[in-house]
Motif scaffolding. Sequence first.
Motif, PDB file in Angstrom:
ATOM      1  N   THR A 163       1.004  -1.111   0.128  1.00 49.53           N
ATOM      2  CA  THR A 163      -0.072  -0.067  -0.189  1.00 49.53           C
ATOM      3  C   THR A 163       1.075   1.143   0.183  1.00 49.53           C
ATOM      4  O   THR A 163       0.169   2.719  -0.764  1.00 49.53           O
ATOM      5  CB  THR A 163      -0.627   0.067   1.713  1.00 49.53           C
ATOM      6  OG1 THR A 163      -1.786  -1.451   0.951  1.00 49.53           O
ATOM      7  CG2 THR A 163      -1.746   1.872   1.362  1.00 49.53           C
ATOM      8  N   ALA A 164       2.294   1.007   1.003  1.00 43.97           N
ATOM      9  CA  ALA A 164       2.713   2.013   0.701  1.00 43.97           C
ATOM     10  C   ALA A 164       3.169   2.678  -0.491  1.00 43.97           C
ATOM     11  O   ALA A 164       3.244   3.669  -1.328  1.00 43.97           O
ATOM     12  CB  ALA A 164       3.806   2.533   1.922  1.00 43.97           C
ATOM     13  N   ILE A 165       4.296   1.267  -1.346  1.00 42.96           N
ATOM     14  CA  ILE A 165       4.702   1.631  -2.447  1.00 42.96           C
ATOM     15  C   ILE A 165       3.507   1.921  -3.049  1.00 42.96           C
ATOM     16  O   ILE A 165       3.800   2.703  -3.962  1.00 42.96           O
ATOM     17  CB  ILE A 165       5.212   0.707  -2.874  1.00 42.96           C
ATOM     18  CG1 ILE A 165       6.265  -0.146  -2.008  1.00 42.96           C
ATOM     19  CG2 ILE A 165       6.076   0.471  -4.078  1.00 42.96           C
ATOM     20  CD1 ILE A 165       6.786  -1.470  -2.046  1.00 42.96           C
ATOM     21  N   GLU A 166       2.170   1.552  -3.015  1.00 44.27           N
ATOM     22  CA  GLU A 166       1.514   2.549  -3.965  1.00 44.27           C
ATOM     23  C   GLU A 166       1.363   3.582  -4.059  1.00 44.27           C
ATOM     24  O   GLU A 166       0.733   4.904  -5.206  1.00 44.27           O
ATOM     25  CB  GLU A 166       0.316   1.046  -4.614  1.00 44.27           C
ATOM     26  CG  GLU A 166       0.563  -0.136  -5.123  1.00 44.27           C
ATOM     27  CD  GLU A 166      -0.278  -0.764  -4.396  1.00 44.27           C
ATOM     28  OE1 GLU A 166      -0.841  -0.744  -3.487  1.00 44.27           O
ATOM     29  OE2 GLU A 166      -0.710  -2.357  -5.048  1.00 44.27           O
ATOM     30  N   MET A 167       0.934   3.946  -2.373  1.00 43.93           N
ATOM     31  CA  MET A 167      -0.166   5.286  -2.906  1.00 43.93           C
ATOM     32  C   MET A 167       1.379   6.270  -2.932  1.00 43.93           C
ATOM     33  O   MET A 167       1.617   7.345  -3.944  1.00 43.93           O
ATOM     34  CB  MET A 167       0.102   5.404  -1.108  1.00 43.93           C
ATOM     35  CG  MET A 167      -0.314   7.148  -0.256  1.00 43.93           C
ATOM     36  SD  MET A 167       0.256   7.080   0.735  1.00 43.93           S
ATOM     37  CE  MET A 167       1.770   7.121   1.116  1.00 43.93           C
ATOM     38  N   SER A 168       3.116   5.984  -2.643  1.00 47.92           N
ATOM     39  CA  SER A 168       3.599   6.627  -2.625  1.00 47.92           C
ATOM     40  C   SER A 168       4.159   6.594  -5.103  1.00 47.92           C
ATOM     41  O   SER A 168       4.138   8.612  -5.073  1.00 47.92           O
ATOM     42  CB  SER A 168       5.524   6.282  -2.692  1.00 47.92           C
ATOM     43  OG  SER A 168       5.050   6.618  -1.368  1.00 47.92           O
ATOM     44  N   HIS A 169       4.173   6.071  -5.412  1.00 48.19           N
ATOM     45  CA  HIS A 169       3.777   5.710  -6.802  1.00 48.19           C
ATOM     46  C   HIS A 169       3.035   6.978  -7.389  1.00 48.19           C
ATOM     47  O   HIS A 169       3.053   7.314  -7.574  1.00 48.19           O
ATOM     48  CB  HIS A 169       4.205   4.842  -7.538  1.00 48.19           C
ATOM     49  CG  HIS A 169       5.050   3.793  -7.308  1.00 48.19           C
ATOM     50  ND1 HIS A 169       5.229   2.438  -7.656  1.00 48.19           N
ATOM     51  CD2 HIS A 169       6.158   4.497  -6.770  1.00 48.19           C
ATOM     52  CE1 HIS A 169       6.835   2.249  -6.841  1.00 48.19           C
ATOM     53  NE2 HIS A 169       7.182   3.405  -6.959  1.00 48.19           N
ATOM     54  N   GLY A 170       1.747   6.701  -6.476  1.00 47.72           N
ATOM     55  CA  GLY A 170       0.858   7.235  -7.280  1.00 47.72           C
ATOM     56  C   GLY A 170       0.826   8.936  -6.769  1.00 47.72           C
ATOM     57  O   GLY A 170       0.017  10.050  -7.713  1.00 47.72           O
ATOM     58  N   LEU A 171       1.489   9.235  -5.750  1.00 45.90           N
ATOM     59  CA  LEU A 171       1.237  10.717  -5.607  1.00 45.90           C
ATOM     60  C   LEU A 171       3.701  11.344  -6.218  1.00 45.90           C
ATOM     61  O   LEU A 171       3.856  12.345  -5.797  1.00 45.90           O
ATOM     62  CB  LEU A 171       2.049  10.834  -4.008  1.00 45.90           C
ATOM     63  CG  LEU A 171       0.900  10.527  -3.492  1.00 45.90           C
ATOM     64  CD1 LEU A 171       1.223  10.659  -1.738  1.00 45.90           C
ATOM     65  CD2 LEU A 171      -0.407  11.924  -3.354  1.00 45.90           C
ATOM     66  N   GLY A 172       4.184  10.033  -6.917  1.00 47.15           N
ATOM     67  CA  GLY A 172       4.770  10.710  -7.948  1.00 47.15           C
ATOM     68  C   GLY A 172       6.490  10.592  -7.555  1.00 47.15           C
ATOM     69  O   GLY A 172       7.263  11.136  -8.378  1.00 47.15           O
TER      70      GLY A 172
END
Length: 903
Positions: A819-828
């Motif tokens: 979740t943290a990785i996907e969230m961070s990637h989602g924020l660029g």
Amino acid sequence: MTSLQVLFALLAGVFLIGAITAFETQASSEASSLPAGETIYPHQIITADISDQTLQQPTFEYFQTSQDDYTARDLLRGSGIHWKTADTTSANFGYSEEAFWFRFQLRNNTDQPQQRLLVVRAPHLDDVHFWEFDQFQLLRENLSGELYPFNSREQNHPMYLYTADVPANSVHQYIFKVRSEGSVSFPMQIWKPQAFYLQDDMEAVGHGLYAGFLLFVIIFNFFIFIALRESMYFHYMLLTSMILLIQASLSGRTFQLIWPDLPDLQNLSILIAVPLSAFALTEFSRRFLETRLYAPRANRLLKSISFISLACLALAFFLPPYISKQLSVIGALTAVLAVSIVSPYLWYKGIRQARLFSCAWTGLQIGALTTLLFNLGVIPHSLLTVNALEIGSALQAALISLAIVERVYQERDHRLKVQQQVIEEQRELQRMEQRNLYDATHHPVTELPNRGYLERFIKERIGVVGNKSLSLCLISLNRYREIDRTMGQDNADQLLYQIAHQLNDFVSPLPGVTALETIAGTRIHVASVDDITLALVFDSVSPKEQEVLMMAISGYLLQRIDFGNLSLDLDPRFGLARYPEHGQNPQSLLRMAKIALDATHHIQGCVAEYCDDFNPYSERRLTLMAELAKAIENNNLVLNFQPQLSLKTGKITSFEGLVRWHHDRFGHVSPEEFIYLAEESGIIHQLTLWVMENALGKLQALQTSGYGEVGIAINISAVDLEMPHFVEEVKELLSSHEVNPRQLTLELTETALMRTPDLALETLKQLSDLGFSIALDDFGAGYSSLSYIQRLPLHKIKIDRSLVHNIERCQENYVIAKTAIEMSHGLGYEVVMEGVEELATLEVLKVLGADQIQGFWLARPMLWDFAQEWLRTFVADGIRLPEPSTAHRVSVKSTDSATNPSS
């Protein structure tokens, strides 16, 4: 006015007239004026014929003179002396300093010798000189009186008794010379001896009954005084005692029985008893009648008379007895008059106790007045006048005793009511005191024991456990103030109450957690030290048992708390201190536990037990704090470098610069310790600038060596972001080194960002505009707002090692990391995973799409020279990364789904 009131008004008038008459009588006696009906016999002696009468009261002649040059023979002849006649019923001459001579003769006209007793019923006379003559032949002489020892008298009797043996058909002459500083009276009686002693025995029985009754009254009031501790009963006891002493002294009983060899004491007893009786009378009257409440002016009058009576008592030891006796009698008369006026006045006003008092004191007032008038010579000698005071005082004692008994019963009922009221008031006061004590020892919000109660409890427990261990655990709810500002004080108070009592319910069954108190059967284990800090006490637990307890308690509080419709995370921190290792008293244990609690903000984990390294006031800490600035200035610090690997390219993208300090005395000092000291001492900014300058120098070396694509990451502090000239100082450092600012990454923790969010955001934007890369360090260990993170000029997010650990076996960590990785990637943002120590972890992170890794699997932190050599070797040899595998990813999920997250 009622008939009784008229009676008391007339009685007061009689008292006043009696006082005036007393002074007139004294003046007339000094002028030697003759009483009405008396006759002068210049050449003969009055003769009493001895008959068979049992009692005779003869007429006699008297002569008053101030000269002492007369002899008994001269007066027997009577030449040139004017004798006056009087009978024994009027032989009272008042107060006089002159000498009185009395003469008469007894004639025996029978053929048998006759024996009689000459009885002078005036035992208070100071000087009585007696002569018996047969014609002009002196038969016997006796000198006695109250100025002489009692054994000087012819008969052992309080009266003056003289045996008269008259032969048949003969005449004997008798002469008395009397002088007294008190009242002078000469009540002469002639008795047959047997009849007198029979009568005297009967009178002695009456006097004994009187004395016994007064003694009973004295003892009765003494016990009442002891029981009630009211001075009124003491004054009445004193008054009754003085009346008894006066009566006994006037009757001569004290002189005969108590101090026969002390004539001075006999005279002094009257001088003491009279003013003391006046004092006791006025003081008792003031208190019994309660004049202070009902008649303030009368109260002041009676109080003044009391002081005058005491003055008379004091003067009795200095003034001549003649004057002292007159002053005492006048003072006593004044007291009687005052009380006789005040009590009817209060009766007229409707005061209940005044009625009882007036009725009871009527007898004593009449008896006292009669005795005073008799002593002043106003009224003649008689059985009634002689015994008036005894009769009146006995009547008064009986009535006053009844009144006192009634008053005692009334006061008892009143006291019972008052006592019941006092008991109720005391109970209410006790309840208030208990409530005040409870409020003083308990927190107002949680209603749990507060710090003061906790300190006293620990002190008592230390006295009980002796050398056994005792642990104090402080629990700080770090996000409580944030919740307070967000939800409001009332909601925050309710939340704190809920958390505290839920924690108490949770720890109650745990072994080793000590109950601080028990209220209504509920055992209380939790204390509220302050608004955000709770406390527990562990009694006699080993370090291992303590660790198990802390795992259970921290695991419980680390869960999100349901409050209303919200699920809240309070970020609890735990600080421990043990007795006796860390402190010998409650204050030191609390201080050490607080130091351990503060240390949790600078170390990994949320639980810390005190050690000297945490104590900013220990010798080591003070020494390190003092020498850290010198170490920075003298370049005694070093940077270690740990590489970061790109999972996509397999290349080294950067090194993280980690500052290290080797102290000459203490050896290796951990970064957590000296960085905390730097922040506490205010030199953290100097340390940051030193690290940044060294990092920029190393970037230049990398460019020179052909590794210009490799960057360096350093940590900066929240204090740096608050410095007003931090950006200008960074510009100045950057201008002195020819490096690309994009190659230098500035890392900040979530806690540092949330310290001053607005100022941190503004400073980071300025640094980003200069070209620096910004990274959020230890993401997942803090509690940043996602909306706030989205506003930051970030380039990288570094996931905390706690989320990476055991990721290949723990489903929960796997989901959180994903979740943290996907969230961070989602924020660029790029994602850097910290703490990678196993190949299996790396394989999972590659599957999850992490951008970079850092950890011991790749390399440990190393000095710069080793880092350069390691980089050349790595570039030359390269590294083969595992290929992503769907099967592997599925295997992880399926395996972890059965894994207990708490393992």
